[in-house]
Motif scaffolding. Structure first.
Motif, PDB file in Angstrom:
ATOM      1  N   GLY A 247       0.826  -1.205   0.000  1.00 13.43           N
ATOM      2  CA  GLY A 247       0.000   0.000   0.000  1.00 13.43           C
ATOM      3  C   GLY A 247       0.853   1.244   0.000  1.00 13.43           C
ATOM      4  O   GLY A 247       0.592   2.181   0.738  1.00 13.43           O
ATOM      5  N   ARG A 248       1.933   1.204  -0.766  1.00 11.93           N
ATOM      6  CA  ARG A 248       2.904   2.288  -0.978  1.00 11.93           C
ATOM      7  C   ARG A 248       3.972   2.304   0.104  1.00 11.93           C
ATOM      8  O   ARG A 248       5.114   1.940  -0.164  1.00 11.93           O
ATOM      9  CB  ARG A 248       2.200   3.654  -1.105  1.00 11.93           C
ATOM     10  N   THR A 249       3.661   2.715   1.317  1.00 10.84           N
ATOM     11  CA  THR A 249       4.706   2.802   2.346  1.00 10.84           C
ATOM     12  C   THR A 249       4.383   1.973   3.588  1.00 10.84           C
ATOM     13  O   THR A 249       4.998   2.173   4.634  1.00 10.84           O
ATOM     14  CB  THR A 249       4.932   4.273   2.762  1.00 10.84           C
ATOM     15  N   GLY A 250       3.441   1.051   3.466  1.00  7.16           N
ATOM     16  CA  GLY A 250       3.088   0.216   4.608  1.00  7.16           C
ATOM     17  C   GLY A 250       4.090  -0.889   4.858  1.00  7.16           C
ATOM     18  O   GLY A 250       4.821  -1.317   3.958  1.00  7.16           O
ATOM     19  N   VAL A 251       4.132  -1.356   6.101  1.00  7.06           N
ATOM     20  CA  VAL A 251       5.028  -2.434   6.520  1.00  7.06           C
ATOM     21  C   VAL A 251       4.191  -3.525   7.179  1.00  7.06           C
ATOM     22  O   VAL A 251       3.319  -3.228   8.003  1.00  7.06           O
ATOM     23  CB  VAL A 251       6.094  -1.920   7.511  1.00  7.06           C
TER      24      VAL A 251
END
Length: 421
Positions: free
Chosen positions: A57-61
């Motif tokens: 989700g782009r910058t999720g971890v």
């Protein structure tokens, strides 16, 4: 089961968690720009033995910890900050700046407590990893970007978060609030409101300020629209159906002697029922179109939905069970009913997409004496800074401990415990 064995190392871990919190607070990042934050959280997950996935989700971890047969529990924390200039006076106050979605240079602050959320989940993940002999199942530690825009959770769902270890059986999350530190607040059913954010562009016809008769003045039109919108709640919505309509931003013109061509309003609406929210939106559209027509505008107004949040509703059975677990662990005085919150969250997207029961609760984070005294004296709203305030500053202790414990206890309450009393 009892939780003391799993939580026993927490005291020794608190200095490291405090350092993490201070670091995240000093270095806030706006939605979908949380690259430094994500890298640090991913590093910690890897150190704790998790299978780590970044860029979800782009910058999720996402950290995945498979530990034998048993339920899959998802624990979620959001990680983005706000375009707010910090005024807490803390020695670790943010001086960071960032670029917002409109390309503007803005100050950045963790004014909503997402730095605490991330620290809580990092601490809980570490403790659960170290105690793998006490539970069985799969743990998903989800660090979500972009909550403040309302599309971060959906972005992670569409980005394949459930492809990493399957859909969870339970979804849990929590939020820092300006309540007494150490208190846990729960509520079955609806706990937070649905919300829409609208951008309304009113088209006028500009000209010289000395000759308004040659123009269609969008400033006058905007003023009329703002006042008429206030009647939606007072005259079109039943008193038994709470709703909020807020015009948070109005931009028109650049100088006093020029009538502008356009005016732009940013409008936020909230309700605890999606049907009420839809009626409010329809009323806004009707009023805007009607006022524009009455003003004789050269072209119709534009109404754009720029953000939306669903109602946050807890699974009632699981929420009641979890409340009992919290009460047994924290004690009845520290486990209190949560009020209905007119703020909004996108957390429920995970449970809805997974078809799994989800529960969201609140954790207090301010000085208990100050908060309770302000409540008793009737000055809580005036004197106690809330989320999104430039003066919102949680006390570190016992806030850090309480938020880690809630996540650990919630996860363990649903995991399998073969051979554990």
């Amino acid at each position: 089961m009892t939780y003391e064995r799993v939580l026993a190392p927490l005291g020794a871990a608190l200095p490291d968690l405090e350092a993490l919190y201070v670091d995240l607070h000093r270095h806030p990042e706006l939605a979908f720009a949380e690259t430094r934050t994500a890298a640090e959280l991913a590093r910690r997950l890897a150190d704790d033995g998790f299978e780590v996935h970044t860029g979800v989700g782009r910058t999720g971890v996402v950290g995945v910890l498979r530990n034998g047969e048993g339920p899959t529990v998802l624990l979620r924390a959001d990680i983005d900050a706000l375009p707010v200039e910090e005024k807490t006076g803390l020695p670790y106050a943010s001086t960071a700046r960032g670029v917002d979605a409109e390309g503007r240079d803005v100050p950045v602050m963790h004014a909503c407590g997402h730095d605490m959320h991330a620290t809580w989940l990092s601490g809980a993940a570490s403790l659960l990893s170290a105690a793998r002999d006490s539970w069985s199942g799969t743990l998903l530690a989800v660090f979500q970007p972009g909550e403040e825009g309302g599309d971060g959770a959906a972005g992670m769902v569409h980005g394949g978060v459930f492809d990493l270890a399957g859909k969870p059986d339970f979804v849990f999350g929590q939020h820092l609030v300006p309540g007494p530190a150490g208190w846990v607040l729960t509520r079955p059913g609806v706990i937070m409101a649905a919300a829409d954010s609208l951008r309304i562009t009113l088209h006028g016809r500009g000209g010289h300020g000395s000759r308004p008769e040659t123009t269609v003045d969008p400033a006058v039109l905007a003023a009329s629209v703002v006042l008429k919108l206030q009647t939606i709640v007072s005259r079109e919505t039943a008193a038994t159906e709470p709703a909020v309509v807020t015009v948070g931003s109005m931009h028109v013109g650049t100088t006093g002697n020029v009538i502008a061509d356009d005016a732009v309003l940013e409008v936020n609406t909230r309700a605890f029922d999606n049907a009420v929210l839809l009626r409010v939106r329809a009323a806004i559209e009707r009023i805007v179109q009607g006022e524009a027509a009455a003003a004789g505008v050269p072209k119709p107004p534009e109404i754009e939905l720029v953000g939306t949040y669903p109602v946050t509703a807890n699974d009632e059975a699981v929420s009641d069970e979890l409340t009992g677990v919290f009460r047994g662990h924290f004690g009845p005085e520290a486990t209190q009913p949560a009020p209905l919150v007119t703020g909004s969250e996108d957390f429920s997207e995970f449970g809805r997409a997974a078809g799994a029961p989800s529960v969201f609760w609140l954790v207090g984070g301010l000085d208990p004496v100050e908060v309770i005294t302000a409540m008793t004296e009737g000055r809580f709203e005036a004197d106690i800074p809330s989320n999104h305030s430039p003066r919102f500053a949680p006390v570190l202790h016992p806030t850090l401990r309480a938020g880690v414990e809630t996540l650990v206890v919630a996860a363990l309450s649903r995991m399998a415990h073969p051979g554990v009393e």
